[in-house]
Motif scaffolding. Structure first.
Motif, PDB file in Angstrom:
ATOM      1  N   ILE A 149       0.572  -3.967 -16.834  1.00 35.12           N
ATOM      2  CA  ILE A 149       1.490  -5.089 -16.618  1.00 35.12           C
ATOM      3  C   ILE A 149       2.318  -4.857 -15.363  1.00 35.12           C
ATOM      4  O   ILE A 149       2.553  -5.772 -14.581  1.00 35.12           O
ATOM      5  CB  ILE A 149       2.374  -5.336 -17.859  1.00 35.12           C
ATOM      6  N   VAL A 150       2.752  -3.622 -15.145  1.00 40.85           N
ATOM      7  CA  VAL A 150       3.483  -3.310 -13.908  1.00 40.85           C
ATOM      8  C   VAL A 150       2.590  -3.594 -12.708  1.00 40.85           C
ATOM      9  O   VAL A 150       3.010  -4.258 -11.750  1.00 40.85           O
ATOM     10  CB  VAL A 150       3.978  -1.850 -13.893  1.00 40.85           C
ATOM     11  N   GLU A 151       1.355  -3.144 -12.744  1.00 44.79           N
ATOM     12  CA  GLU A 151       0.437  -3.372 -11.625  1.00 44.79           C
ATOM     13  C   GLU A 151       0.237  -4.862 -11.370  1.00 44.79           C
ATOM     14  O   GLU A 151       0.268  -5.307 -10.217  1.00 44.79           O
ATOM     15  CB  GLU A 151      -0.906  -2.687 -11.895  1.00 44.79           C
ATOM     16  N   SER A 158       0.821  -1.215   0.000  1.00 48.77           N
ATOM     17  CA  SER A 158       0.000   0.000   0.000  1.00 48.77           C
ATOM     18  C   SER A 158       0.857   1.267   0.000  1.00 48.77           C
ATOM     19  O   SER A 158       0.358   2.350  -0.323  1.00 48.77           O
ATOM     20  CB  SER A 158      -0.961   0.007   1.191  1.00 48.77           C
ATOM     21  N   LEU A 159       2.133   1.156   0.363  1.00 49.48           N
ATOM     22  CA  LEU A 159       3.028   2.314   0.369  1.00 49.48           C
ATOM     23  C   LEU A 159       3.681   2.574  -0.994  1.00 49.48           C
ATOM     24  O   LEU A 159       4.237   3.648  -1.212  1.00 49.48           O
ATOM     25  CB  LEU A 159       4.139   2.114   1.408  1.00 49.48           C
ATOM     26  N   LEU A 160       3.636   1.593  -1.895  1.00 50.51           N
ATOM     27  CA  LEU A 160       4.331   1.724  -3.175  1.00 50.51           C
ATOM     28  C   LEU A 160       3.785   2.882  -3.999  1.00 50.51           C
ATOM     29  O   LEU A 160       2.570   3.062  -4.112  1.00 50.51           O
ATOM     30  CB  LEU A 160       4.218   0.426  -3.980  1.00 50.51           C
ATOM     31  N   ASP A 161       4.691   3.628  -4.601  1.00 51.56           N
ATOM     32  CA  ASP A 161       4.337   4.704  -5.527  1.00 51.56           C
ATOM     33  C   ASP A 161       4.322   4.079  -6.919  1.00 51.56           C
ATOM     34  O   ASP A 161       5.338   4.083  -7.632  1.00 51.56           O
ATOM     35  CB  ASP A 161       5.371   5.829  -5.419  1.00 51.56           C
ATOM     36  N   TYR A 182      12.347   4.085   1.195  1.00 56.05           N
ATOM     37  CA  TYR A 182      11.735   5.399   1.414  1.00 56.05           C
ATOM     38  C   TYR A 182      12.622   6.306   2.261  1.00 56.05           C
ATOM     39  O   TYR A 182      13.238   5.856   3.226  1.00 56.05           O
ATOM     40  CB  TYR A 182      10.392   5.234   2.137  1.00 56.05           C
ATOM     41  N   LEU A 183      12.651   7.565   1.894  1.00 56.15           N
ATOM     42  CA  LEU A 183      13.176   8.624   2.744  1.00 56.15           C
ATOM     43  C   LEU A 183      11.958   9.436   3.134  1.00 56.15           C
ATOM     44  O   LEU A 183      11.334  10.072   2.280  1.00 56.15           O
ATOM     45  CB  LEU A 183      14.194   9.485   2.001  1.00 56.15           C
ATOM     46  N   GLY A 184      11.592   9.360   4.403  1.00 55.58           N
ATOM     47  CA  GLY A 184      10.316   9.926   4.818  1.00 55.58           C
ATOM     48  C   GLY A 184       9.213   9.163   4.113  1.00 55.58           C
ATOM     49  O   GLY A 184       9.202   7.937   4.114  1.00 55.58           O
ATOM     50  N   SER A 185       8.319   9.868   3.453  1.00 55.40           N
ATOM     51  CA  SER A 185       7.247   9.205   2.709  1.00 55.40           C
ATOM     52  C   SER A 185       7.556   9.088   1.219  1.00 55.40           C
ATOM     53  O   SER A 185       6.741   8.562   0.468  1.00 55.40           O
ATOM     54  CB  SER A 185       5.938   9.959   2.914  1.00 55.40           C
ATOM     55  N   GLN A 186       8.711   9.578   0.796  1.00 54.64           N
ATOM     56  CA  GLN A 186       9.076   9.558  -0.624  1.00 54.64           C
ATOM     57  C   GLN A 186       9.785   8.260  -0.978  1.00 54.64           C
ATOM     58  O   GLN A 186      10.806   7.906  -0.388  1.00 54.64           O
ATOM     59  CB  GLN A 186       9.996  10.726  -0.974  1.00 54.64           C
ATOM     60  N   GLN A 187       9.240   7.553  -1.972  1.00 53.88           N
ATOM     61  CA  GLN A 187       9.889   6.334  -2.436  1.00 53.88           C
ATOM     62  C   GLN A 187      11.077   6.698  -3.320  1.00 53.88           C
ATOM     63  O   GLN A 187      10.954   7.487  -4.252  1.00 53.88           O
ATOM     64  CB  GLN A 187       8.914   5.453  -3.208  1.00 53.88           C
ATOM     65  N   ILE A 188      12.238   6.098  -3.020  1.00 54.91           N
ATOM     66  CA  ILE A 188      13.449   6.372  -3.801  1.00 54.91           C
ATOM     67  C   ILE A 188      14.071   5.099  -4.369  1.00 54.91           C
ATOM     68  O   ILE A 188      15.016   5.169  -5.153  1.00 54.91           O
ATOM     69  CB  ILE A 188      14.502   7.121  -2.966  1.00 54.91           C
ATOM     70  N   ALA A 189      13.553   3.933  -3.962  1.00 55.70           N
ATOM     71  CA  ALA A 189      14.135   2.673  -4.406  1.00 55.70           C
ATOM     72  C   ALA A 189      13.052   1.606  -4.483  1.00 55.70           C
ATOM     73  O   ALA A 189      11.997   1.718  -3.840  1.00 55.70           O
ATOM     74  CB  ALA A 189      15.234   2.226  -3.447  1.00 55.70           C
ATOM     75  N   PHE A 190      13.344   0.575  -5.258  1.00 55.31           N
ATOM     76  CA  PHE A 190      12.367  -0.499  -5.449  1.00 55.31           C
ATOM     77  C   PHE A 190      13.076  -1.772  -5.882  1.00 55.31           C
ATOM     78  O   PHE A 190      14.112  -1.728  -6.558  1.00 55.31           O
ATOM     79  CB  PHE A 190      11.345  -0.108  -6.529  1.00 55.31           C
ATOM     80  N   ALA A 191      12.504  -2.891  -5.508  1.00 57.57           N
ATOM     81  CA  ALA A 191      12.901  -4.206  -6.015  1.00 57.57           C
ATOM     82  C   ALA A 191      11.731  -5.145  -5.778  1.00 57.57           C
ATOM     83  O   ALA A 191      10.891  -4.900  -4.902  1.00 57.57           O
ATOM     84  CB  ALA A 191      14.137  -4.724  -5.293  1.00 57.57           C
TER      85      ALA A 191
END
Length: 148
Positions: A33-35, A8-11, A47-56
């Motif tokens: 397709i991503v979804e 639920s946090l993913l941007d 995340y840094l604060g509420s900002q997403q900066i990375a993903f895997a």
């Protein structure tokens, strides 16, 4: 950086933009397709604060096999050990322990993954694949009538 597997946090727009615009492996991938891929994966957001900066994300049966993919850190945040933190969290995740095989493909971050025990396959001659590079660009061009 805080790392979470809470989907639920993913941007999702950020993930889609990065994958579709800034990667060789998913260039032009449609949002749907991503979804769908996120729904069927163990996702890690950084995340840094509420900002997403990375993903895997990891695809796994949680018993014998896992495949790590779609790993990225936004360009403005690279060189700050975020990728190491992300991979470390993935490797420590309780559902990914005791697997017989954990795989990934990388052309430019092999040094990072080697620090976590990844190496070239012991028997590459036993591995096979179906590889369709550029498939999303072709589908996009087909929809716009530019490719026949």
């Amino acid at each position: 950086m805080h790392i979470s597997t809470d989907q639920s946090l993913l941007d999702i727009p950020l993930i889609h933009d990065f994958l579709s615009q800034h990667t060789a492996w998913a260039k032009g991938i449609p949002l749907a397709i991503v979804e769908r891929s996120l729904t069927h994966s163990l996702c890690f957001g950084g995340y840094l604060g509420s900002q997403q900066i990375a993903f895997a994300r990891v695809i796994s049966d949680y018993a014998t096999y896992a495949y790590l993919m779609d790993v990225f850190v936004l360009p403005d945040y690279r060189g700050q050990d975020h990728s190491k933190q992300l991979v470390s969290a993935i490797m420590a995740h309780p559902d990914l322990q005791g697997l017989r095989r954990f795989m990934l493909a990388s052309s430019d971050a092999r040094g990072l993954y080697e620090k976590f025990g990844f190496k070239a396959p012991a028997k590459p001659e036993t591995l096979m694949e179906i590889n369709r590079p550029g498939m999303y660009q072709k589908k996009l061009a087909d929809r716009h009538g530019r490719c026949r």
